[in-house]
Enzyme design. Structure first.
Site: not given
Ligand code: GRF
Length: 199
Positions: A29, A121
């Protein structure tokens, strides 16, 4: 190039919010938000990456995209809070995106950044707050899972919802397969939510 883009945005009246992304792990992300921040329409610039975990894989994007990083252990005592808050102030950060950040922020911290912290989330909140969301959704025979972007408030995963996206659960799904499809949706939903907030 980036300076030119930011100058152009200023001239067209688009206010750029100096943003810190908080991570603990992979950082997909984070990477996605960095890419979004470099687009013409983005109302955020990413000026800082913060992690509670010095081994977080996502920290590599600090080097790759030349964005400063800082590790804090988030013991949630007042002194630690003040250190982090002072650091954010020094860097003129006025917006925070949590992206796979595994610590719970203190009430004091949230109060100081009131309404300026958002989180993503991996469930359709208010269902499945906390951890192992996909496992629980599959076990309960839910038809859909998905993801939610929400404001961070005192109670965990309970702040006002900004946007949600649904993902269908398939009969042969396991939490790994489902999480991969939800993550793909997250990468659309997080930028869309930021655009919604600042539009
Ligand atoms: C994602 O699924 C987010 O929704 C959750 O943790 C995960 C993080 O993934 N809170 P990344 O580190 O962004 O790949």
């Amino acid at each position: 190039m980036e300076l030119k883009l930011n100058l152009m945005k200023k001239l067209t009246g688009l206010k750029i919010n100096k943003t810190a992304i908080f991570i603990s792990g992979t950082g997909s992300n984070l990477k996605n938000l960095i890419k979004f921040s470099k687009t013409k329409k983005s109302p955020i610039s990413i000026n800082l990456i913060i992690s509670d975990n010095k081994k977080a894989k996502g920290l590599k994007y600090s080097h790759q995209y030349k964005i400063p990083k800082k590790i804090f252990d988030f013991k949630a005592n007042k002194n630690d809070d003040e250190n982090i808050l002072n650091f954010l102030k020094k860097k003129k950060i006025n917006f925070i995106c949590l992206a796979g950040f595994m610590r719970i922020l203190s009430f004091n911290f949230i109060k100081k950044f009131n309404g300026k912290i958002i989180n993503i989330h991996p469930s359709l909140l208010p269902k499945y707050k906390g951890l192992n969301t996909h496992e629980r959704a599959i076990k309960n025979n839910e038809k859909f899972s998905g993801c939610t972007v929400h404001y961070v408030e005192k109670k965990l995963d309970s702040g006002k919802i900004i946007m949600q996206a649904k993902v269908k659960i398939k009969s042969k799904d396991n939490s790994f397969l489902l999480s991969k499809r939800v993550l793909k949706k997250e990468h659309e939903l997080y930028p869309a939510s930021i655009l919604k907030i600042f539009s």
